[in-house]
Design a protein around this motif. Structure first.
Motif, PDB file in Angstrom:
ATOM      1  N   LYS A 267      66.237  -7.528 -24.020  1.00 13.95           N
ATOM      2  CA  LYS A 267      65.488  -7.372 -22.773  1.00 13.95           C
ATOM      3  C   LYS A 267      64.063  -6.974 -23.126  1.00 13.95           C
ATOM      4  O   LYS A 267      63.841  -6.215 -24.061  1.00 13.95           O
ATOM      5  CB  LYS A 267      66.128  -6.279 -21.927  1.00 13.95           C
ATOM      6  CG  LYS A 267      67.304  -6.794 -21.129  1.00 13.95           C
ATOM      7  CD  LYS A 267      66.874  -7.074 -19.697  1.00 13.95           C
ATOM      8  CE  LYS A 267      67.980  -7.786 -18.921  1.00 13.95           C
ATOM      9  NZ  LYS A 267      67.484  -8.587 -17.822  1.00 13.95           N
ATOM     10  N   LEU A 268      63.149  -7.494 -22.372  1.00  6.82           N
ATOM     11  CA  LEU A 268      61.762  -7.079 -22.560  1.00  6.82           C
ATOM     12  C   LEU A 268      61.618  -5.605 -22.213  1.00  6.82           C
ATOM     13  O   LEU A 268      62.295  -5.105 -21.317  1.00  6.82           O
ATOM     14  CB  LEU A 268      60.864  -7.872 -21.612  1.00  6.82           C
ATOM     15  CG  LEU A 268      60.196  -9.129 -22.129  1.00  6.82           C
ATOM     16  CD1 LEU A 268      59.223  -9.634 -21.069  1.00  6.82           C
ATOM     17  CD2 LEU A 268      59.454  -8.883 -23.419  1.00  6.82           C
ATOM     18  N   SER A 269      60.764  -4.938 -22.916  1.00  4.51           N
ATOM     19  CA  SER A 269      60.545  -3.521 -22.638  1.00  4.51           C
ATOM     20  C   SER A 269      59.901  -3.375 -21.261  1.00  4.51           C
ATOM     21  O   SER A 269      59.305  -4.315 -20.722  1.00  4.51           O
ATOM     22  CB  SER A 269      59.632  -2.924 -23.695  1.00  4.51           C
ATOM     23  OG  SER A 269      58.324  -3.438 -23.526  1.00  4.51           O
ATOM     24  N   ARG A 270      60.027  -2.182 -20.721  1.00  5.58           N
ATOM     25  CA  ARG A 270      59.463  -1.929 -19.406  1.00  5.58           C
ATOM     26  C   ARG A 270      57.945  -2.131 -19.409  1.00  5.58           C
ATOM     27  O   ARG A 270      57.374  -2.733 -18.503  1.00  5.58           O
ATOM     28  CB  ARG A 270      59.803  -0.500 -18.992  1.00  5.58           C
ATOM     29  CG  ARG A 270      59.258  -0.155 -17.647  1.00  5.58           C
ATOM     30  CD  ARG A 270      59.766   1.189 -17.201  1.00  5.58           C
ATOM     31  NE  ARG A 270      58.915   1.681 -16.124  1.00  5.58           N
ATOM     32  CZ  ARG A 270      59.318   2.548 -15.216  1.00  5.58           C
ATOM     33  NH1 ARG A 270      60.526   3.030 -15.283  1.00  5.58           N
ATOM     34  NH2 ARG A 270      58.500   2.932 -14.262  1.00  5.58           N
ATOM     35  N   ALA A 271      57.305  -1.651 -20.473  1.00  2.00           N
ATOM     36  CA  ALA A 271      55.851  -1.810 -20.574  1.00  2.00           C
ATOM     37  C   ALA A 271      55.477  -3.283 -20.559  1.00  2.00           C
ATOM     38  O   ALA A 271      54.531  -3.693 -19.880  1.00  2.00           O
ATOM     39  CB  ALA A 271      55.342  -1.144 -21.843  1.00  2.00           C
TER      40      ALA A 271
ATOM     41  N   GLU B 154      52.317 -22.179 -18.578  1.00  2.00           N
ATOM     42  CA  GLU B 154      53.314 -23.112 -18.048  1.00  2.00           C
ATOM     43  C   GLU B 154      54.726 -22.683 -18.474  1.00  2.00           C
ATOM     44  O   GLU B 154      55.690 -22.810 -17.725  1.00  2.00           O
ATOM     45  CB  GLU B 154      53.048 -24.524 -18.599  1.00  2.00           C
ATOM     46  CG  GLU B 154      51.857 -25.228 -17.990  1.00  2.00           C
ATOM     47  CD  GLU B 154      52.150 -25.704 -16.568  1.00  2.00           C
ATOM     48  OE1 GLU B 154      53.300 -26.115 -16.311  1.00  2.00           O
ATOM     49  OE2 GLU B 154      51.243 -25.611 -15.727  1.00  2.00           O
ATOM     50  N   ILE B 155      54.813 -22.223 -19.727  1.00  2.00           N
ATOM     51  CA  ILE B 155      56.123 -21.808 -20.257  1.00  2.00           C
ATOM     52  C   ILE B 155      56.671 -20.640 -19.444  1.00  2.00           C
ATOM     53  O   ILE B 155      57.862 -20.568 -19.152  1.00  2.00           O
ATOM     54  CB  ILE B 155      55.993 -21.452 -21.754  1.00  2.00           C
ATOM     55  CG1 ILE B 155      55.660 -22.727 -22.537  1.00  2.00           C
ATOM     56  CG2 ILE B 155      57.256 -20.792 -22.285  1.00  2.00           C
ATOM     57  CD1 ILE B 155      55.262 -22.483 -23.976  1.00  2.00           C
ATOM     58  N   PHE B 156      55.754 -19.764 -19.040  1.00  2.00           N
ATOM     59  CA  PHE B 156      56.156 -18.645 -18.192  1.00  2.00           C
ATOM     60  C   PHE B 156      56.723 -19.169 -16.868  1.00  2.00           C
ATOM     61  O   PHE B 156      57.807 -18.790 -16.437  1.00  2.00           O
ATOM     62  CB  PHE B 156      54.947 -17.734 -17.925  1.00  2.00           C
ATOM     63  CG  PHE B 156      55.151 -16.766 -16.795  1.00  2.00           C
ATOM     64  CD1 PHE B 156      55.712 -15.519 -17.027  1.00  2.00           C
ATOM     65  CD2 PHE B 156      54.777 -17.100 -15.497  1.00  2.00           C
ATOM     66  CE1 PHE B 156      55.899 -14.629 -15.978  1.00  2.00           C
ATOM     67  CE2 PHE B 156      54.967 -16.217 -14.445  1.00  2.00           C
ATOM     68  CZ  PHE B 156      55.540 -14.980 -14.691  1.00  2.00           C
ATOM     69  N   LEU B 157      55.955 -20.065 -16.247  1.00  2.00           N
ATOM     70  CA  LEU B 157      56.388 -20.611 -14.957  1.00  2.00           C
ATOM     71  C   LEU B 157      57.736 -21.303 -15.108  1.00  2.00           C
ATOM     72  O   LEU B 157      58.626 -21.142 -14.270  1.00  2.00           O
ATOM     73  CB  LEU B 157      55.331 -21.592 -14.425  1.00  2.00           C
ATOM     74  CG  LEU B 157      53.966 -20.983 -14.092  1.00  2.00           C
ATOM     75  CD1 LEU B 157      52.980 -22.086 -13.694  1.00  2.00           C
ATOM     76  CD2 LEU B 157      54.091 -19.953 -12.975  1.00  2.00           C
ATOM     77  N   ASP B 158      57.882 -22.042 -16.186  1.00  2.00           N
ATOM     78  CA  ASP B 158      59.115 -22.770 -16.442  1.00  2.00           C
ATOM     79  C   ASP B 158      60.278 -21.800 -16.593  1.00  2.00           C
ATOM     80  O   ASP B 158      61.351 -21.990 -16.031  1.00  2.00           O
ATOM     81  CB  ASP B 158      58.934 -23.606 -17.714  1.00  2.00           C
ATOM     82  CG  ASP B 158      60.055 -24.604 -17.867  1.00  2.00           C
ATOM     83  OD1 ASP B 158      60.441 -25.186 -16.834  1.00  2.00           O
ATOM     84  OD2 ASP B 158      60.532 -24.792 -18.997  1.00  2.00           O
ATOM     85  N   HIS B 159      60.044 -20.731 -17.362  1.00  2.00           N
ATOM     86  CA  HIS B 159      61.107 -19.766 -17.613  1.00  2.00           C
ATOM     87  C   HIS B 159      61.588 -19.121 -16.324  1.00  2.00           C
ATOM     88  O   HIS B 159      62.774 -18.883 -16.136  1.00  2.00           O
ATOM     89  CB  HIS B 159      60.630 -18.684 -18.584  1.00  2.00           C
ATOM     90  CG  HIS B 159      61.680 -17.653 -18.874  1.00  2.00           C
ATOM     91  ND1 HIS B 159      62.545 -17.763 -19.936  1.00  2.00           N
ATOM     92  CD2 HIS B 159      62.028 -16.513 -18.219  1.00  2.00           C
ATOM     93  CE1 HIS B 159      63.372 -16.728 -19.941  1.00  2.00           C
ATOM     94  NE2 HIS B 159      63.072 -15.953 -18.917  1.00  2.00           N
TER      95      HIS B 159
ATOM     96  N   TYR C 194      63.438 -12.668 -26.479  1.00  2.00           N
ATOM     97  CA  TYR C 194      63.288 -11.698 -25.403  1.00  2.00           C
ATOM     98  C   TYR C 194      63.464 -12.418 -24.084  1.00  2.00           C
ATOM     99  O   TYR C 194      63.041 -13.553 -23.929  1.00  2.00           O
ATOM    100  CB  TYR C 194      61.910 -11.047 -25.460  1.00  2.00           C
ATOM    101  CG  TYR C 194      61.778 -10.091 -26.601  1.00  2.00           C
ATOM    102  CD1 TYR C 194      62.255  -8.789 -26.479  1.00  2.00           C
ATOM    103  CD2 TYR C 194      61.212 -10.490 -27.802  1.00  2.00           C
ATOM    104  CE1 TYR C 194      62.153  -7.908 -27.535  1.00  2.00           C
ATOM    105  CE2 TYR C 194      61.109  -9.621 -28.861  1.00  2.00           C
ATOM    106  CZ  TYR C 194      61.579  -8.321 -28.728  1.00  2.00           C
ATOM    107  OH  TYR C 194      61.486  -7.453 -29.761  1.00  2.00           O
ATOM    108  N   SER C 195      64.082 -11.741 -23.185  1.00  2.00           N
ATOM    109  CA  SER C 195      64.283 -12.392 -21.909  1.00  2.00           C
ATOM    110  C   SER C 195      64.009 -11.415 -20.784  1.00  2.00           C
ATOM    111  O   SER C 195      64.063 -10.209 -20.950  1.00  2.00           O
ATOM    112  CB  SER C 195      65.707 -12.912 -21.801  1.00  2.00           C
ATOM    113  OG  SER C 195      66.595 -11.820 -21.767  1.00  2.00           O
ATOM    114  N   ALA C 196      63.682 -11.976 -19.667  1.00  2.00           N
ATOM    115  CA  ALA C 196      63.488 -11.190 -18.455  1.00  2.00           C
ATOM    116  C   ALA C 196      63.750 -12.141 -17.303  1.00  2.00           C
ATOM    117  O   ALA C 196      63.481 -13.331 -17.400  1.00  2.00           O
ATOM    118  CB  ALA C 196      62.057 -10.670 -18.394  1.00  2.00           C
ATOM    119  N   SER C 197      64.309 -11.618 -16.267  1.00  2.00           N
ATOM    120  CA  SER C 197      64.562 -12.470 -15.111  1.00  2.00           C
ATOM    121  C   SER C 197      63.453 -12.260 -14.093  1.00  2.00           C
ATOM    122  O   SER C 197      62.664 -11.315 -14.188  1.00  2.00           O
ATOM    123  CB  SER C 197      65.914 -12.127 -14.496  1.00  2.00           C
ATOM    124  OG  SER C 197      65.842 -10.835 -13.934  1.00  2.00           O
TER     125      SER C 197
END
Lengths: 211, 264, 211
Positions: free
Chosen positions: A94-98, A158-163, B157-160
């Protein structure tokens, strides 16, 4: 004294059998073996060098090859299959909170400078967090802000949007949507909240769509 | 088991077999329990285990146990339990069956013992066959020079979207959450009051109203006055408990007065 | 998102190439690998089972053979060449007679409880014997027996099968004859508690043949 030698020459197994022997010995050996090593372990009268020649031809083009290591011989995986000898262990984290907060600010306020991110979060943003998001290709550098110091800005990719299954950053739900979805359970202070929602439009989302 | 068997059994137990049975005594530690001993004894009958004379076997066993006792060899309890059971079985086999007797017949019991022996023997042979098989590292071999499989670690790393939205909501509503946090601006704590009063205690030689002790700036605005009054009231109660001051109140709702305790 | 998957199905390497891959992977490993293990390391869309079938035929009669160990596969030297491998022999710890018998009983009667082993041998099984076999990874705990006390059972492992060159526990020497002769039955002492009859169905190698 020569008699047993002659006899064993006579008894030497057929070359096909010698090939099997070399194959088994080299397979099981913990180290490459020279022709002399092989000869010592095979019946008298055997010709390991010849057996090796046959064996080598047999393994040509196969998944493993008989290769020469100095004076010795050993089986090795064919070089073109080296990639199979790698086991990739994928670890999902999981990505960190920060990181996720920084990402959220960039997504909602892009293009946004680092100073602005820090102001919104109220905490300094570590270099590592930005680097991580850039490495994941979820954010990238945007245009420099035309203010003193010309700070760089960050935008999502774009990769962000795709994800996240978004067609554009505009599709990100606003605070009102969040509240409607039950993600925000506090009531806005009368009069206070509405104005803060407004500046969403001002913070440059429009700029993103100019390029 | 018929009577004729019994007679022949008696005859078959030759002197040499008795000697053989006795010779076993020396080796009593070498047996893996009574069943193992019975299996060894049964070999002296030189017949297929399926045709073994259980009666004869029982006698051989009892003879063995008696010899062991005579030689003062201590036998483990399970050997003695087996001896008792075989003595019972022997008597049942010898006596004509009691028609009123319920439960298994002597023949059934004998057959079961024979089955146990045969099964143990079969397992012994199976074990021997197993161990005689080609074994890895002895007859056949694995790869001697295994090639290392390189483990490459790849962290994804993943996040929803929900994570993202929650994070943003968290940041944007920080201000809106403020009402839920006690606003410290208009709060005077008991600790503060206690500290303050301790410093002023020297001046409280005479009875004086608590209200006159309120700090500057905390005596006008109603919220601040209430907070500081409550804090100071709690503080003087604490100080009274410690015996530092005295408190008095003329009547209900009359001003509260305090005075330093003598000797303090 | 499904596109790359479809594409890779399309792109699955020709079976000859898959055979090479399986050959390389199995050759490089000392431990048997299952079809699933292989599939995980090969490109998407590969059929390791089919490749194994080809490969096995290819190595028939060679100095090394492709052998099945339970659900897994491994290359092993041909047993008739064992005499050439004196140098590779690793001295095995000598197993006691009790341990060997216990092992055989577990293999032939599995899943089997400790009480049943003791009943068959007519003597208590020492803790050390079971421990030793577990430590060698030749036996492991099986399912609990659904009888009062829910005793644990013991079964043999794949490492056991590998060591004795068995494809499965069904291939134990003489197993069929023993079963036919009723010698793998868990026959209770006549007149003993009838309740113990119930678990007869559960015991013994019969279970192995149900699946």
């Amino acid at each position: 004294m020569t008699e047993p030698q002659e006899q064993s020459l006579f008894d030497a197994p057929p070359i096909a059998e010698q090939e099997r022997m070399v194959e088994a010995i080299l397979f099981a050996s913990t180290e490459p073996l020279s022709v002399a090593d092989l000869a010592r372990r095979m019946p008298h009268g055997c010709d390991p060098a010849e057996a090796i020649a046959y064996l080598r031809r047999r393994y040509e083009g196969r998944g493993v090859r008989l290769v020469r290591v100095g004076d010795a011989w050993a089986f090795r995986t064919a070089p073109d299959l080296g990639h199979l000898m790698q086991k990739e262990v994928v670890e999902n984290r999981k990505l960190s909170r920060a990181a996720i907060e920084t990402l959220a600010i960039i997504a909602y306020h892009q293009p946004v400078t680092r100073a602005e991110i820090e102001e919104i979060r109220g905490v300094a943003v570590s270099r590592g967090t930005i680097d991580q998001l850039i490495e994941m290709e979820w954010i990238r550098f945007g245009r420099r802000r035309m203010t003193p110091g010309r700070p760089v800005t960050f935008v999502v990719t774009e990769i962000f949007l795709d994800h996240f299954g978004l067609e554009s950053a505009r599709d990100l739900p606003g605070l009102k949507d969040l509240r409607a979805a039950g993600l925000l359970d506090n009531r806005p202070l009368p009069g206070a909240a509405l104005s803060s929602d407004e500046d969403e439009d001002q913070t440059g989302q429009s700029e993103l769509f100019e390029d | 088991m018929s009577d004729r068997d019994w007679v022949s059994d008696q005859k078959d137990q030759s002197v040499s077999e008795r000697i053989a049975a006795e010779a076993l005594i020396v080796d009593v530690d070498g047996f893996e329990g009574p069943l193992d001993l019975l299996l060894t004894l049964s070999r002296t009958q030189k017949v297929d285990l399926r045709r073994i004379s259980v009666l004869q076997l029982a006698e051989q066993y009892l003879l063995f146990v008696n010899k062991a006792k005579a030689l003062r060899i201590e036998l483990a309890a399970d050997y003695l339990v087996m001896a008792a059971w075989l003595a019972y079985l022997k008597s049942r086999l010898l006596l004509p069956p009691d028609p009123s007797d319920e439960g298994p017949s002597a023949e059934d019991l004998a057959a079961h013992l024979a089955f146990q022996l045969e099964r143990l023997q079969a397992m012994r042979e199976a074990a021997a066959r197993l161990m005689a098989r080609d074994q890895k590292g002895r007859d056949f071999f694995a790869r001697g020079l295994p090639e290392e499989v390189q483990r490459s670690r790849k962290v994804v790393y993943s996040a929803s979207l929900i994570d993202l939205m929650r994070a943003y909501a968290r940041i944007r509503t920080k201000d809106e959450f403020r009402p839920f946090v006690m606003d410290r601006h208009d709060v005077y704590t008991m600790e503060q009051a206690l500290d303050r009063m301790r410093g002023l205690l020297g001046y409280a030689g005479e009875w004086s109203d608590l209200e006159s002790w309120m700090p500057e700036g905390w005596d006008r605005a109603p919220m601040r006055r209430r907070s500081s009054m409550a804090a100071h009231f709690a503080a003087i109660l604490e100080m009274a408990k410690r015996g530092q001051i005295q408190i008095r109140q003329g009547e209900t709702f009359a001003p509260i007065q305090i005075r330093r305790k003598e000797g303090e």
